[in-house]
Design a protein around this motif. Sequence first.
Motif, PDB file in Angstrom:
ATOM      1  N   VAL A  44       0.848  -1.195   0.000  1.00 13.08           N
ATOM      2  CA  VAL A  44       0.000   0.000   0.000  1.00 13.08           C
ATOM      3  C   VAL A  44       0.880   1.240   0.000  1.00 13.08           C
ATOM      4  O   VAL A  44       1.985   1.239   0.550  1.00 13.08           O
ATOM      5  CB  VAL A  44      -0.967   0.005   1.216  1.00 13.08           C
ATOM      6  CG1 VAL A  44      -0.219   0.175   2.529  1.00 13.08           C
ATOM      7  CG2 VAL A  44      -2.057   1.040   1.063  1.00 13.08           C
ATOM      8  N   GLN A  45       0.371   2.295  -0.624  1.00 13.24           N
ATOM      9  CA  GLN A  45       1.014   3.600  -0.580  1.00 13.24           C
ATOM     10  C   GLN A  45       0.590   4.285   0.709  1.00 13.24           C
ATOM     11  O   GLN A  45      -0.598   4.362   1.018  1.00 13.24           O
ATOM     12  CB  GLN A  45       0.597   4.451  -1.787  1.00 13.24           C
ATOM     13  CG  GLN A  45       1.158   5.843  -1.801  1.00 13.24           C
ATOM     14  CD  GLN A  45       2.662   5.889  -2.027  1.00 13.24           C
ATOM     15  OE1 GLN A  45       3.194   5.143  -2.844  1.00 13.24           O
ATOM     16  NE2 GLN A  45       3.339   6.747  -1.293  1.00 13.24           N
ATOM     17  N   VAL A  46       1.570   4.769   1.465  1.00 15.78           N
ATOM     18  CA  VAL A  46       1.309   5.499   2.704  1.00 15.78           C
ATOM     19  C   VAL A  46       1.407   6.985   2.372  1.00 15.78           C
ATOM     20  O   VAL A  46       2.398   7.432   1.791  1.00 15.78           O
ATOM     21  CB  VAL A  46       2.315   5.101   3.801  1.00 15.78           C
ATOM     22  CG1 VAL A  46       2.043   5.869   5.082  1.00 15.78           C
ATOM     23  CG2 VAL A  46       2.260   3.598   4.045  1.00 15.78           C
ATOM     24  N   LEU A  47       0.372   7.738   2.722  1.00 18.85           N
ATOM     25  CA  LEU A  47       0.267   9.144   2.357  1.00 18.85           C
ATOM     26  C   LEU A  47       0.590  10.044   3.547  1.00 18.85           C
ATOM     27  O   LEU A  47       0.031   9.876   4.637  1.00 18.85           O
ATOM     28  CB  LEU A  47      -1.152   9.447   1.863  1.00 18.85           C
ATOM     29  CG  LEU A  47      -1.658   8.547   0.728  1.00 18.85           C
ATOM     30  CD1 LEU A  47      -3.140   8.765   0.495  1.00 18.85           C
ATOM     31  CD2 LEU A  47      -0.848   8.796  -0.529  1.00 18.85           C
ATOM     32  N   MET A  48       1.459  11.005   3.325  1.00 26.09           N
ATOM     33  CA  MET A  48       1.884  11.936   4.375  1.00 26.09           C
ATOM     34  C   MET A  48       0.679  12.650   4.983  1.00 26.09           C
ATOM     35  O   MET A  48      -0.180  13.160   4.256  1.00 26.09           O
ATOM     36  CB  MET A  48       2.858  12.949   3.766  1.00 26.09           C
ATOM     37  CG  MET A  48       3.489  13.853   4.769  1.00 26.09           C
ATOM     38  SD  MET A  48       4.590  12.871   5.786  1.00 26.09           S
ATOM     39  CE  MET A  48       5.286  14.145   6.772  1.00 26.09           C
ATOM     40  N   ARG A  56     -10.412   4.533   4.585  1.00 26.87           N
ATOM     41  CA  ARG A  56     -11.306   5.667   4.806  1.00 26.87           C
ATOM     42  C   ARG A  56     -10.650   6.792   5.601  1.00 26.87           C
ATOM     43  O   ARG A  56     -10.988   7.958   5.412  1.00 26.87           O
ATOM     44  CB  ARG A  56     -12.608   5.227   5.450  1.00 26.87           C
ATOM     45  CG  ARG A  56     -12.495   4.806   6.889  1.00 26.87           C
ATOM     46  CD  ARG A  56     -13.848   4.273   7.393  1.00 26.87           C
ATOM     47  NE  ARG A  56     -13.800   4.031   8.820  1.00 26.87           N
ATOM     48  CZ  ARG A  56     -14.154   4.917   9.743  1.00 26.87           C
ATOM     49  NH1 ARG A  56     -14.595   6.098   9.386  1.00 26.87           N
ATOM     50  NH2 ARG A  56     -14.087   4.616  11.022  1.00 26.87           N
ATOM     51  N   ALA A  57      -9.676   6.484   6.449  1.00 26.17           N
ATOM     52  CA  ALA A  57      -9.002   7.526   7.229  1.00 26.17           C
ATOM     53  C   ALA A  57      -8.239   8.489   6.320  1.00 26.17           C
ATOM     54  O   ALA A  57      -8.130   9.678   6.611  1.00 26.17           O
ATOM     55  CB  ALA A  57      -8.052   6.908   8.247  1.00 26.17           C
ATOM     56  N   SER A  58      -7.734   8.002   5.194  1.00 31.68           N
ATOM     57  CA  SER A  58      -6.945   8.858   4.302  1.00 31.68           C
ATOM     58  C   SER A  58      -7.816   9.825   3.505  1.00 31.68           C
ATOM     59  O   SER A  58      -7.306  10.776   2.928  1.00 31.68           O
ATOM     60  CB  SER A  58      -6.106   8.019   3.339  1.00 31.68           C
ATOM     61  OG  SER A  58      -6.926   7.375   2.390  1.00 31.68           O
ATOM     62  N   ALA A  59      -9.128   9.608   3.502  1.00 32.12           N
ATOM     63  CA  ALA A  59     -10.036  10.501   2.770  1.00 32.12           C
ATOM     64  C   ALA A  59     -10.274  11.799   3.525  1.00 32.12           C
ATOM     65  O   ALA A  59     -10.683  12.793   2.927  1.00 32.12           O
ATOM     66  CB  ALA A  59     -11.363   9.793   2.511  1.00 32.12           C
ATOM     67  N   ARG A  60      -9.998  11.804   4.840  1.00 35.37           N
ATOM     68  CA  ARG A  60     -10.168  13.021   5.626  1.00 35.37           C
ATOM     69  C   ARG A  60      -9.117  14.044   5.232  1.00 35.37           C
ATOM     70  O   ARG A  60      -7.973  13.703   4.982  1.00 35.37           O
ATOM     71  CB  ARG A  60     -10.018  12.719   7.120  1.00 35.37           C
ATOM     72  CG  ARG A  60     -11.126  11.892   7.669  1.00 35.37           C
ATOM     73  CD  ARG A  60     -10.952  11.729   9.175  1.00 35.37           C
ATOM     74  NE  ARG A  60     -11.341  10.373   9.524  1.00 35.37           N
ATOM     75  CZ  ARG A  60     -10.613   9.521  10.219  1.00 35.37           C
ATOM     76  NH1 ARG A  60      -9.440   9.871  10.688  1.00 35.37           N
ATOM     77  NH2 ARG A  60     -11.051   8.321  10.474  1.00 35.37           N
ATOM     78  N   GLY A  68      -1.822  16.385  10.226  1.00 42.12           N
ATOM     79  CA  GLY A  68      -2.958  15.466  10.223  1.00 42.12           C
ATOM     80  C   GLY A  68      -3.338  15.044  11.630  1.00 42.12           C
ATOM     81  O   GLY A  68      -2.817  15.545  12.607  1.00 42.12           O
ATOM     82  N   GLY A  69      -4.247  14.110  11.731  1.00 41.03           N
ATOM     83  CA  GLY A  69      -4.719  13.642  13.028  1.00 41.03           C
ATOM     84  C   GLY A  69      -3.796  12.615  13.644  1.00 41.03           C
ATOM     85  O   GLY A  69      -2.828  12.168  13.048  1.00 41.03           O
ATOM     86  N   LYS A  70      -4.141  12.220  14.865  1.00 40.87           N
ATOM     87  CA  LYS A  70      -3.344  11.235  15.600  1.00 40.87           C
ATOM     88  C   LYS A  70      -3.714   9.801  15.259  1.00 40.87           C
ATOM     89  O   LYS A  70      -3.058   8.879  15.682  1.00 40.87           O
ATOM     90  CB  LYS A  70      -3.506  11.463  17.104  1.00 40.87           C
ATOM     91  CG  LYS A  70      -2.901  12.755  17.580  1.00 40.87           C
ATOM     92  CD  LYS A  70      -3.022  12.888  19.075  1.00 40.87           C
ATOM     93  CE  LYS A  70      -2.342  14.157  19.542  1.00 40.87           C
ATOM     94  NZ  LYS A  70      -2.357  14.250  20.997  1.00 40.87           N
ATOM     95  N   ARG A  71      -4.799   9.615  14.485  1.00 33.33           N
ATOM     96  CA  ARG A  71      -5.263   8.264  14.158  1.00 33.33           C
ATOM     97  C   ARG A  71      -5.277   8.070  12.637  1.00 33.33           C
ATOM     98  O   ARG A  71      -6.286   7.722  12.042  1.00 33.33           O
ATOM     99  CB  ARG A  71      -6.647   8.040  14.753  1.00 33.33           C
ATOM    100  CG  ARG A  71      -7.092   6.606  14.656  1.00 33.33           C
ATOM    101  CD  ARG A  71      -8.477   6.421  15.225  1.00 33.33           C
ATOM    102  NE  ARG A  71      -8.968   5.114  14.868  1.00 33.33           N
ATOM    103  CZ  ARG A  71      -9.540   4.278  15.695  1.00 33.33           C
ATOM    104  NH1 ARG A  71      -9.733   4.626  16.944  1.00 33.33           N
ATOM    105  NH2 ARG A  71      -9.962   3.119  15.277  1.00 33.33           N
ATOM    106  N   GLN A  72      -4.154   8.263  12.009  1.00 38.06           N
ATOM    107  CA  GLN A  72      -4.056   8.089  10.562  1.00 38.06           C
ATOM    108  C   GLN A  72      -3.941   6.608  10.194  1.00 38.06           C
ATOM    109  O   GLN A  72      -4.445   6.180   9.163  1.00 38.06           O
ATOM    110  CB  GLN A  72      -2.854   8.862  10.028  1.00 38.06           C
ATOM    111  CG  GLN A  72      -2.998  10.351  10.218  1.00 38.06           C
ATOM    112  CD  GLN A  72      -1.710  11.099   9.941  1.00 38.06           C
ATOM    113  OE1 GLN A  72      -0.771  10.580   9.357  1.00 38.06           O
ATOM    114  NE2 GLN A  72      -1.668  12.354  10.355  1.00 38.06           N
ATOM    115  N   ILE A  73      -3.277   5.843  11.051  1.00 40.97           N
ATOM    116  CA  ILE A  73      -3.078   4.407  10.834  1.00 40.97           C
ATOM    117  C   ILE A  73      -3.247   3.711  12.177  1.00 40.97           C
ATOM    118  O   ILE A  73      -2.810   4.222  13.207  1.00 40.97           O
ATOM    119  CB  ILE A  73      -1.677   4.119  10.254  1.00 40.97           C
ATOM    120  CG1 ILE A  73      -1.540   4.770   8.875  1.00 40.97           C
ATOM    121  CG2 ILE A  73      -1.394   2.624  10.185  1.00 40.97           C
ATOM    122  CD1 ILE A  73      -0.173   4.617   8.240  1.00 40.97           C
TER     123      ILE A  73
END
Length: 186
Positions: A44-48, A56-60, A68-73
Amino acid sequence: MTSPIPNDPSNLHHLVQQFPQPGRLESIILRPERRAPTVQVDSVQVLMNRGLEGDRASARKPSAAGGGGKRQITLIQAEHLPVIAAFMGMHQVDPTLLRRNLVVSGLNLLAARALFKNEPMVLCIGEEVVLEITGPCEPCSRMEALLGPGGYNAMRGHGGMNARVIAEGVMRVGDFIICRAEHGRI
């Protein structure tokens, strides 16, 4: 009074940076939409400042302040899966039911969280990706429906950790995971 020697094995600042072995990325799990079935992928590509592409978290949108937030992954210990299963009276638990993004083995995720605010710890996954553990990933009431009655309490203390992306790139199942201090960044 003199300050402790930095590499002194009795120095707590030194001890929190010592891990007996690297970890391993066992599984990558995406949650495309809220309540939708999860999808396992090999890479998977991990997005900064966002998380995993396709999750779904990456759509925010990242916050205006950056980072970004504290719950990206979300991450969970592979070694905790048999504990959760035992608490549920099951032979095993399918990690896709737990809805955590990464299943890791061989590295204590709880120890990968910074103990000292001025000495951040990071997880280096594969050749490119760097994550910072931001805190525990508490279970939600959905665990009752997915695991059965008592699922919420079976996961308490074993729900894994949240992380944010420090450096993006591609991660793959089987990648080694190294925990290290991130000097110069507070």
